[in-house]
Design an enzyme around this catalytic site. Structure first.
Site, mmCIF file in Angstrom:
data_model
loop_
_atom_site.group_PDB
_atom_site.id
_atom_site.type_symbol
_atom_site.label_atom_id
_atom_site.label_comp_id
_atom_site.label_asym_id
_atom_site.label_seq_id
_atom_site.Cartn_x
_atom_site.Cartn_y
_atom_site.Cartn_z
ATOM 1 N N LYS A 199 20.280 46.306 31.755
ATOM 2 C CA LYS A 199 19.746 47.103 32.861
ATOM 3 C C LYS A 199 20.483 48.439 32.845
ATOM 4 O O LYS A 199 21.698 48.495 33.033
ATOM 5 C CB LYS A 199 19.935 46.361 34.186
ATOM 6 C CG LYS A 199 19.340 47.098 35.392
ATOM 7 C CD LYS A 199 20.427 47.903 36.057
ATOM 8 C CE LYS A 199 19.881 48.788 37.164
ATOM 9 N NZ LYS A 199 20.908 49.723 37.673
ATOM 10 N N GLU A 245 21.352 54.042 36.688
ATOM 11 C CA GLU A 245 20.464 55.112 37.144
ATOM 12 C C GLU A 245 21.095 56.493 37.051
ATOM 13 O O GLU A 245 20.382 57.511 37.133
ATOM 14 C CB GLU A 245 20.022 54.851 38.591
ATOM 15 C CG GLU A 245 21.130 54.723 39.609
ATOM 16 C CD GLU A 245 21.690 53.320 39.715
ATOM 17 O OE1 GLU A 245 22.441 53.064 40.684
ATOM 18 O OE2 GLU A 245 21.396 52.466 38.842
ATOM 19 N N GLY A 265 28.289 44.243 42.936
ATOM 20 C CA GLY A 265 28.621 43.073 42.136
ATOM 21 C C GLY A 265 28.561 41.793 42.933
ATOM 22 O O GLY A 265 28.086 40.757 42.437
ATOM 23 N N GLU A 307 33.064 42.894 36.805
ATOM 24 C CA GLU A 307 34.281 43.683 36.980
ATOM 25 C C GLU A 307 34.030 44.616 38.156
ATOM 26 O O GLU A 307 33.121 45.443 38.115
ATOM 27 C CB GLU A 307 34.600 44.487 35.720
ATOM 28 C CG GLU A 307 35.860 45.323 35.850
ATOM 29 C CD GLU A 307 35.915 46.460 34.854
ATOM 30 O OE1 GLU A 307 36.309 47.569 35.269
ATOM 31 O OE2 GLU A 307 35.552 46.246 33.688
ATOM 32 N N CYS A 337 38.265 52.611 36.250
ATOM 33 C CA CYS A 337 38.551 51.396 37.020
ATOM 34 C C CYS A 337 40.032 51.085 37.049
ATOM 35 O O CYS A 337 40.470 50.209 37.802
ATOM 36 C CB CYS A 337 37.776 50.207 36.440
ATOM 37 S SG CYS A 337 38.019 49.996 34.665
ATOM 38 N N GLU A 377 39.754 50.029 47.248
ATOM 39 C CA GLU A 377 39.536 51.091 46.273
ATOM 40 C C GLU A 377 38.764 52.260 46.874
ATOM 41 O O GLU A 377 37.735 52.074 47.519
ATOM 42 C CB GLU A 377 38.769 50.549 45.065
ATOM 43 C CG GLU A 377 38.532 51.595 43.988
ATOM 44 C CD GLU A 377 37.698 51.069 42.838
ATOM 45 O OE1 GLU A 377 37.932 51.492 41.698
ATOM 46 O OE2 GLU A 377 36.794 50.225 43.087
#
Length: 499
Positions: A165, A168, A225, A244, A281, A366
């Site tokens: 996938k 975008e 996620g 992740e 990340c 985060e």
């Protein structure tokens, strides 16, 4: 509906819109992946390795086109993107090496033992591919964690077919990369449908729910996620979902290190924080530092500059995150801003250890981008105790001098319970593709702390065990035959042997 990419520097449309996949098109991609799985999974590992190397060569040959498209859609710059593209092709080659070496199969042979308690039949065990895999491309690495990235490379190496996938934020980069990969696979003789690409959020949700998909890999936000993870587990037949997600990658700077090389540490921190406009990340978002080092950290951040973030949505989330931090902590430094349409400036915040300990959730979520919180402490043992309370992380780092050995050992023991990779006297940005790498950690860093999304053992996510009991030699897979015709590393009656 369609997907439109944008140039983060100007905000202008980057290329024409690309149509989202219809439900029928997603079904068709999954059906092709299902048909391709059996012939691809049964192809000898050495032949799959050769196919991966053809794909790697094709990616290298297309570098000019792919990097130009990616720079237009991400503003990451040609030097960074060329390096990332080479990482992408090289990790395909490394997986090819792993296939030829063969230990990833964990081949195991146990002879029958009638006199054991209980009696043991002849058992031969190995790992085999799980089935077609859905891969979700990441926003911040348009090559290494996207269409031809680590999830795709490891799944193809394992013997799984893949449906990606696209993200975008860089649809044309995804489309062009997919064309290169698909063309190389076809030239190398891979079965039709072993690799496919779809666009659109609805397509991603359909992939996770599709009965033809047997596992999924994801790199992105905790919110996105978690939603997909829940879908994967709500299926009539739940599937593994390897996500992740978020990480603040805590850093502990101990007093001896601060005294010996405080200015150097401050410069290193600022560089790691702002690398890629903080859109890694693994950038350090939470730093525990002695009171006396805080000013140096702030001064180093003031010397940095911002840049264009990957998308308007990511820039807006960063703005909201720093606004929330400003309401909970003291802002002590700003780097230079950016005139880009989706520009952002580095920011550093300070909070005392007592305030952090009272409400750690305020400071340990985060904020994706070049922002960090410094927790100022006077007692390193108290700081270590707070580190141990943090949620799961991809990385944690300790900066220490010889005089800090005792505290560093205590920190090591605290951090190994919350982080997948513990770094000593270095910064966590940069994740090597190697057998020894662990890029994963407890929730919310990932949905499954047993595995890594980077390195050769990333293969393990797409493999499941099967045992053959009492089968005649002629009907066993070559990997498990007594003569070991493939020369694999194997465990026989409990003893490891190579070849």
């Amino acid at each position: 509906m369609s997907i439109q990419g944008f140039d983060p520097r100007s905000g202008a449309a980057a290329g024409l819109p690309i149509a989202e996949a219809t439900p029928a098109q997603v079904d068709a991609a999954c059906a092709r992946a299902h048909r391709a799985f059996a012939p691809w999974s049964r192809l000898p590992a050495a032949k799959r390795a050769a196919v991966l190397e053809v794909v790697a060569e094709a990616i290298d040959a297309s570098a000019g086109e792919l990097v130009a498209l990616a720079d237009n859609e991400t503003a990451l710059g040609a030097p960074r993107l060329n390096g990332e593209l080479k990482r992408t092709s090289n990790q395909l080659r490394l997986f090819a090496q792993a296939l030829r070496e063969g230990s990833y199969l964990e081949a195991t042979l146990d002879r029958a033992a009638a006199d054991s308690v209980p009696p043991r039949p002849e058992l031969r065990r190995m790992l085999q591919p799980i089935g077609p895999v859905a891969v979700f491309a990441a926003s911040n690495f348009p090559f290494a964690f996207s269409v031809a990235g680590g999830d795709t490379a490891s799944a193809l190496a394992a013997g799984c077919s893949v449906v990606v996938k696209a993200h975008e934020a860089h649809p044309h980069t995804a489309q062009a990369t997919a064309r290169v990969v698909a063309g190389a696979l076809a030239r190398a003789g891979a079965p039709d449908g072993v690799f496919g690409l779809v666009h659109g959020l609805a397509a991603g949700a359909q992939l996770v729910r599709h009965p033809g998909i047997k596992a999924a890999g994801f790199t992105g936000s905790t919110r996105g996620g978690r939603a997909l993870f829940d879908m994967a587990n709500a299926r009539p037949d739940p599937i593994p979902f390897y996500g992740e997600l978020g990480s603040v990658n805590p850093v502990l700077i101990l007093p001896g290190a601060a005294a010996e090389r405080g200015e150097e540490i401050a410069r290193g921190f600022a560089a790691s924080l702002t690398l890629g406009v903080g859109q890694f990340c693994t950038n350090p978002g939470l730093v525990f530092a002695p009171d006396g080092l805080v000013d140096a950290l702030a001064a180093a951040v003031r010397q940095t500059a911002g840049g264009a973030m990957l998308s308007e949505r990511i820039r807006d989330a960063y703005t909201a995150g720093t606004r929330a931090l400003a309401g909970a902590a003291e802002r002590i430094a700003d780097g230079d801003g950016s005139e880009a349409a989706y520009g952002a400036a580095p920011q550093l915040f300070r909070v005392g250890l007592d305030a952090f300990a009272a409400e750690p959730d305020k400071y340990s979520e985060e904020c994706f981008g070049p922002a960090a919180v410094v927790v100022a402490y006077s007692d390193p043992q108290r700081a270590i105790a707070e580190l141990a309370r943090l949620p799961g992380q991809l990385t944690a780092s300790v900066h220490a001098a010889d005089a800090d050995a005792g505290a560093a050992a205590n920190a090591r023991d605290a951090l190994r319970g919350i982080a997948g990779r513990i770094v000593y006297n270095a910064w966590p940005t940069g994740v090597a593709v190697a057998w020894g790498m662990q890029h994963g950690g407890p929730w919310p860093a990932t949905t499954n702390p047993l595995h890594t999304s980077v390195g050769m053992t990333a293969l393990r996510r797409w493999l499941v065990p099967v045992t053959f009991q009492g089968w005649p030699e002629a009907l066993l897979p070559d990997e498990l035959k007594a003569a070991n015709p493939l020369g694999l590393p194997r465990r026989s009656d409990g003893a490891l042997a190579v070849g």
